[in-house]
Design a protein around this motif. Structure first.
Motif, short mmCIF file in Angstrom:
data_model
loop_
_atom_site.label_atom_id
_atom_site.label_comp_id
_atom_site.label_asym_id
_atom_site.label_seq_id
_atom_site.Cartn_x
_atom_site.Cartn_y
_atom_site.Cartn_z
N GLU A 58 -42.72 22.07 -11.55
CA GLU A 58 -42.76 20.71 -11.01
C GLU A 58 -44.19 20.19 -10.89
O GLU A 58 -44.44 19.00 -11.07
N THR A 59 -45.14 21.09 -10.58
CA THR A 59 -46.53 20.65 -10.46
C THR A 59 -47.06 20.11 -11.78
O THR A 59 -47.78 19.10 -11.82
N GLU A 69 -45.30 16.71 -12.50
CA GLU A 69 -45.82 15.63 -11.66
C GLU A 69 -47.20 15.18 -12.13
O GLU A 69 -47.51 13.98 -12.12
N ARG A 110 -46.61 13.06 -15.19
CA ARG A 110 -46.01 11.76 -14.85
C ARG A 110 -47.05 10.83 -14.23
O ARG A 110 -47.09 9.64 -14.55
N ARG A 111 -47.88 11.35 -13.34
CA ARG A 111 -48.91 10.50 -12.73
C ARG A 111 -49.85 9.94 -13.80
O ARG A 111 -50.21 8.75 -13.77
N ASN A 152 -47.86 7.32 -15.90
CA ASN A 152 -47.55 6.11 -15.14
C ASN A 152 -48.77 5.23 -14.90
O ASN A 152 -48.63 4.04 -14.58
N GLU A 156 -53.41 21.50 -15.87
CA GLU A 156 -52.67 22.26 -14.88
C GLU A 156 -52.54 23.73 -15.27
O GLU A 156 -51.98 24.52 -14.51
N THR A 170 -42.30 19.31 -20.64
CA THR A 170 -43.19 18.41 -19.91
C THR A 170 -43.33 17.08 -20.62
O THR A 170 -43.35 16.01 -19.98
N ALA A 182 -42.22 13.62 -18.70
CA ALA A 182 -43.26 12.66 -18.36
C ALA A 182 -42.91 11.24 -18.77
O ALA A 182 -43.49 10.27 -18.27
#
Length: 419
Positions: free
Chosen positions: A131-132, A135, A138-139, A142, A164, A186, A190
């Motif tokens: 999940e890290t 995320e 996605r950040r 976005n 990451e 991923t 994303a």
């Protein structure tokens, strides 16, 4: 060990596995592969489990490898690359010797990817990312402007995933395989969902569907999408795959190598070609016939998208496989008829067959997906092949893809351009 004619009185010099690998420019695993193929001899020293290698024999092999890389003319301009991943032959193509269309129609995309990576069957293979990592991707995605292309989003997601992974510079097989199993899901996660209320789990094809269509996924449509992913996973040394291998030759990590592939993929003659076929198909459906649409394309001096392939004299086998599945979906019939009209109209002047871009367009149009959907499918699928090629290239001599430029500029010396 082989016998060698050593100079009288000259001591035999032995190299460790590490020294041999460095001299040959390969991984230690490749050194032992040379031994098993009879290209190198090895010997275990008394009281030690480590193997040693004759320095003269290693040096001779290094020279031979350099000559082979340079080609018969002596300059490193031959871009032929030995590979055990995909073979294209007589209008068929094969993944590690297995018919690719049969593999993709009978097995999930994840199972196809594992076969490309390891050459081992992996029933029930599934890809999920921490999940890290998701995320972070996605950040990053976005934060991009709305007009950003899908391929740009995927490239940014790949870079975010790399940040990451503190072990991304580990180029061992296990580490690269781990990166591939993490990166593919991923990239999908994303991308923004069209159905945010839908559970983001299950097979990769199902997760990707919610990024491509606002319609609820159904079994027939998911089967086409999953098969398309498997069919597009690799196709020998396409432009993007060559970019990946060049990056891997420079020992870029797997995420960076995939990013290089995404950069090449964005060209209209490669991954984006399906979007052009999608728009053409919509125009034909709107006009009700292919004639005026094809005429407009030719009058503008444009090549008709979705037709012909330089590697296949007949119909693209990937298109054949997808068309067979699409024929089982009633809602795909109008787009299928329009695609056949395009082929028949163009064949009056040039006998070209449908390629996978046209088949993808039939799928994306039938499922209410945007023109960019085919490019997204292509990019996610081909990431599996890129990881396979990066793995293969990491086992070769580094920086071997260094062709020499043929200079055609002004003959030197020339005067300085500024007074």
């Amino acid at each position: 060990m082989r016998d060698h004619d050593l100079a009288p009185g000259r001591p035999e010099r032995r190299l460790t596995t590490k020294e041999t690998a460095e001299l040959l420019g390969v991984k230690p695993e490749t050194v032992y592969a040379y031994v098993s193929r009879g290209l190198l001899g090895s010997r275990r020293e008394p009281g030690s489990r480590a193997s040693t290698f004759d320095a003269q024999e290693v040096t001779a092999l290094a020279r031979r490898n350099r000559r082979e890389a340079a080609g018969p003319s002596g300059s490193a301009t031959d871009l032929s690359v030995r590979t055990g991943i995909t073979l294209i032959e007589e209008d068929r193509y094969y993944y590690r010797g297995v018919d690719a269309t049969e593999l993709a129609t009978r097995h999930s995309f994840e199972e196809v990817a594992e076969w490309l990576w390891t050459g081992e069957p992996t029933p029930g293979a599934a890809f999920f990312a921490p999940e890290t990592t998701v995320e972070a991707a996605r950040r990053a995605v976005n934060s991009l402007p709305e007009h950003t292309t899908t391929t740009d989003r995927l490239r940014v997601a790949a870079i975010a995933a790399a940040t990451e992974d503190p072990l991304r510079f580990d180029l061992s097989e296990d580490a690269v395989l781990g990166a591939g199993r993490l990166l593919v899901p991923t990239l999908v996660a994303a991308l923004p969902q069209n159905r945010p209320d839908h559970r983001d789990d299950g097979p990769l094809a199902r997760r990707l569907w919610t990024r491509l269509s606002g319609r609820a996924p159904d079994g027939a449509g998911l089967r086409v999408l999953d098969t398309a992913l498997g069919l597009l996973a690799d196709h020998d040394l396409a432009a993007s795959t060559l970019a990946v291998r060049v990056a891997a030759s420079a020992r870029a990590h797997a995420y960076a190598a995939v990013s290089a592939g995404l950069g090449a993929l964005e060209g209209p003659l490669h991954g984006a070609a399906s979007g052009l076929a999608h728009r053409l198909l919509l125009d034909v459906l709107d006009q009700g016939t292919a004639g005026p649409v094809i005429a407009a394309e030719l009058r503008a001096g444009r090549r008709v998208p979705g037709l012909g392939h330089r590697l296949y004299a007949g119909e693209d086998p990937r298109a054949q496989a997808l068309f067979r599945l699409l024929e089982e979906i009633p809602r795909a019939e109008p787009a299928l008829l329009a695609a056949r009209d395009i082929v028949a109209t163009t064949a009056r002047h040039t006998p070209l067959h449908a390629n996978v871009d046209l088949a993808l367009a039939v799928f994306t149009v039938s499922c209410g997906m945007p023109a960019s959907a085919g490019e997204t499918v292509f990019a996610v699928a081909r990431t599996a092949g890129w990881i396979a090629h990066a793995l293969e290239e990491y086992g070769e001599r580094p920086l071997r893809m260094r062709p020499s430029g043929q200079y055609v500029g002004p003959k030197p010396p020339q005067p300085l351009p500024y007074p």
